[in-house]
Enzyme design. Structure first.
Site, PDB file in Angstrom:
ATOM      1  CB  CYS A 256      -2.352  31.442 -14.631  1.00 43.44           C
ATOM      2  SG  CYS A 256      -1.803  32.550 -13.940  1.00 43.44           S
TER       3      CYS A 256
ATOM      4  N   PRO B 168       0.665  -1.156   0.262  1.00 39.46           N
ATOM      5  CG  PRO B 168      -0.039  -1.073   2.266  1.00 39.46           C
ATOM      6  CD  PRO B 168       0.941  -1.793   1.450  1.00 39.46           C
TER       7      PRO B 168
HETATM    8  N1  LLP Z   1       1.761  -1.213  -6.470  1.00 38.88           N
HETATM    9  C1  LLP Z   1       2.114  -0.832  -7.620  1.00 38.88           C
HETATM   10  C2  LLP Z   1       2.571  -2.026  -8.507  1.00 38.88           C
HETATM   11  C3  LLP Z   1       1.284   0.580  -8.016  1.00 38.88           C
HETATM   12  O1  LLP Z   1       1.173   0.863  -9.741  1.00 38.88           O
HETATM   13  C4  LLP Z   1       0.999   1.366  -6.875  1.00 38.88           C
HETATM   14  C5  LLP Z   1      -0.159   2.993  -7.263  1.00 38.88           C
HETATM   15  C6  LLP Z   1       1.229   1.074  -5.656  1.00 38.88           C
HETATM   16  C7  LLP Z   1       1.389  -0.426  -5.070  1.00 38.88           C
HETATM   17  C8  LLP Z   1       0.309   1.259  -4.315  1.00 38.88           C
HETATM   18  O2  LLP Z   1      -0.631   1.626  -4.492  1.00 38.88           O
HETATM   19  P1  LLP Z   1      -1.909   2.774  -3.264  1.00 38.88           P
HETATM   20  O3  LLP Z   1      -2.071   1.950  -2.005  1.00 38.88           O
HETATM   21  O4  LLP Z   1      -0.826   3.800  -3.033  1.00 38.88           O
HETATM   22  O5  LLP Z   1      -3.143   2.982  -4.451  1.00 38.88           O
HETATM   23  N2  LLP Z   1      -1.062   8.894  -7.982  1.00 38.88           N
HETATM   24  C9  LLP Z   1      -2.555   7.912  -7.435  1.00 38.88           C
HETATM   25  C10 LLP Z   1      -3.000   6.303  -6.949  1.00 38.88           C
HETATM   26  C11 LLP Z   1      -2.027   5.713  -8.295  1.00 38.88           C
HETATM   27  C12 LLP Z   1      -0.985   5.034  -8.196  1.00 38.88           C
HETATM   28  C13 LLP Z   1      -0.359   4.256  -9.363  1.00 38.88           C
HETATM   29  N3  LLP Z   1       0.170   3.377  -8.014  1.00 38.88           N
HETATM   30  C14 LLP Z   1      -3.745   8.606  -5.859  1.00 38.88           C
HETATM   31  O6  LLP Z   1      -3.151  10.061  -6.181  1.00 38.88           O
HETATM   32  O7  LLP Z   1      -4.339   8.438  -5.732  1.00 38.88           O
END
Ligand code: LLP
Length: 421
Positions: free
Chosen positions: A336, A263
């Site tokens: 902007c 996570p």
């Molecule tokens: N493992 C892999 C291979 C991933 O690509 C990601 C996130 C994670 C784990 C962790 O996922 P999490 O537990 O944080 O949901 N930027 C976005 C989320 C996309 C993240 C991409 N990969 C946000 O601001 O919510």
């Protein structure tokens, strides 16, 4: 699962006075609590919790989570190197990347683990390091994300090797004498817990196809509730049936698989705030809107503009004790761009929404909660030439510790080379 960490007003004023705004502030106590919850994930035969460091890669945060017993998931060769430079033992780092690093050999020799995320990557690893153990990231055929933009599984997603290509994976591994010891799947961020459970079973079915697999990594994606309309994932509930499935495989085959989860959001999202100041207040006349203009925006907090993500916003009046009538404000950023909105409708980055506060004044502070994950690490950095904001770790004894300085304009320009006039 804790609600978003927010600073008490007096401490927020103190930190703003000492470090300026905008500034990210992370709570050590909240980080410790989330790490403890993740480490209590239900498991049958051993657990590794990897922090998806792309969410918050500051070295002090990595070192804190390292001390708490977490391992790390890196999403690029640069990220893996960054973790090593921060002092993380290479053996605790796993790489799952969309872009195979040019310095992969150096990273592998340093001792990081890797998941091949495409057949081309698997072949490249085999050519460089025949006969070694390797992980494989599969796309299990189904995905789920809080928005379409954060769904990374199923036929429309390029992430991982399509699950029907297990035979090709085996052939490639045999060609190079590679031993597939780990299967990895990650279906999206903010995923539906039921779909996560279903795909966990698909991932287990993939693990069954590879007799040398001793570890199954089920990725991250567990939801947190940043605002009250959202529902966070209960790890105990989501993990219990998966633990049973691990036990069933052990009964049937004698294979006791280790579980990995990775996570990002769950560990850090609700452990940080973005502290900002109202630098202007405008309106569009009778029947129009009131705008609270902050000294931050997509330069520090891109998620609302990108996903229509919801973050709690609270107002901290500069003069304590005075509070006027309530008013609906559209909270906007300093760029902007009409899309630089903090107040947008859920899942709809282009639709304006409002926040209700006591009447605001220029100079009031605002804190935006749920800003620990993918904020400092994922922003429209330096747009409009605003320097990168500092990061502060609020230690358990409530002492604010600067862990990244504010960038200067000179640093923004430092790599520019003047062409001849
Ligand atoms: N493992 C892999 C291979 C991933 O690509 C990601 C996130 C994670 C784990 C962790 O996922 P999490 O537990 O944080 O949901 N930027 C976005 C989320 C996309 C993240 C991409 N990969 C946000 O601001 O919510």
């Amino acid at each position: 699962m804790q609600p978003p960490f927010l600073l008490p007003d007096a401490l927020a004023r103190d930190i703003a006075a000492r470090f300026g705004t905008p500034a990210y502030v992370y709570s050590q106590a909240a980080l410790e609590q989330q790490a403890a919850e993740a480490l209590a994930f239900p498991v049958a035969y051993g657990l590794t919790v990897r922090f998806a460091m792309k969410a918050l890669p500051n070295a002090s945060i990595l070192r804190l989570l390292d001390r708490l017993g977490l391992h790390f998931d890196a999403s690029s060769g640069f990220e893996a190197t960054r973790a090593i430079l921060a002092g993380i033992a290479p053996g605790k780092i796993s790489l799952s990347t969309q872009e195979f690093p040019v310095d992969f050999a150096r990273l592998q020799q340093a001792g990081i683990a890797v998941n091949a995320c495409s057949l081309a990557q698997l072949d490249a690893i085999g050519r460089l390091f025949p006969g070694t153990p390797v992980g494989v990231r599969f796309n299990p055929g189904k995905g789920s994300g809080g928005t379409g933009k954060t769904n990374v599984g199923g036929p429309d997603a390029s992430f991982g090797i399509w699950h029907e290509y297990a035979t090709e994976v085996r052939k490639c591994a045999e060609k190079h004498g590679l031993k597939i010891t780990r299967i990895h799947t990650h279906i999206g961020s903010g995923s539906d817990p039921l779909i996560w459970q279903q795909t966990s079973h698909l991932s287990l079915a993939l693990a069954r196809l590879f007799p040398d697999v001793d570890t199954l990594n089920l990725g991250g994606g567990y939801k947190v509730a940043r605002v009250s309309s959202e529902k966070g994932t209960d790890l105990q509930r989501v993990g219990a049936p998966v633990r049973e499935a691990f036990e069933e495989i052990a009964r049937e085959t004698g294979r006791k698989l280790r579980l990995e989860i990775e996570p990002g959001t769950f560990l850090v999202a609700n452990c940080g705030v973005l502290l900002a100041r109202a630098q202007d207040i405008t309106d569009t006349g009778a029947g129009g809107r009131h705008f609270l203009k902050l000294d931050t925006g997509m330069t520090e907090l891109l998620r609302p503009s990108l996903y229509g993500a919801q973050h709690p916003v609270t107002l901290i009046p500069s003069k304590p004790g005075i509070s006027g009538p309530q008013r609906d404000y559209v909270v906007v950023g300093h760029c902007c761009e009409s899309g630089d909105l903090v107040s947008c409708a859920s899942g709809k980055p282009e639709i304006i929404a409002t926040h209700r506060f006591p009447e605001a004044h220029i100079g009031d502070l605002c804190q935006i909660g749920g800003a620990g994950a993918y904020c400092a690490s994922m922003s429209a950095k330096n747009y409009n030439s605003f320097p990168e904001a500092p990061e502060i770790l609020l230690l358990s004894n409530n002492t604010p510790q600067l862990i990244r300085r504010r960038q200067t304009l000179a640093q923004i320009m430092q790599n520019e080379i003047r062409a001849a006039d």
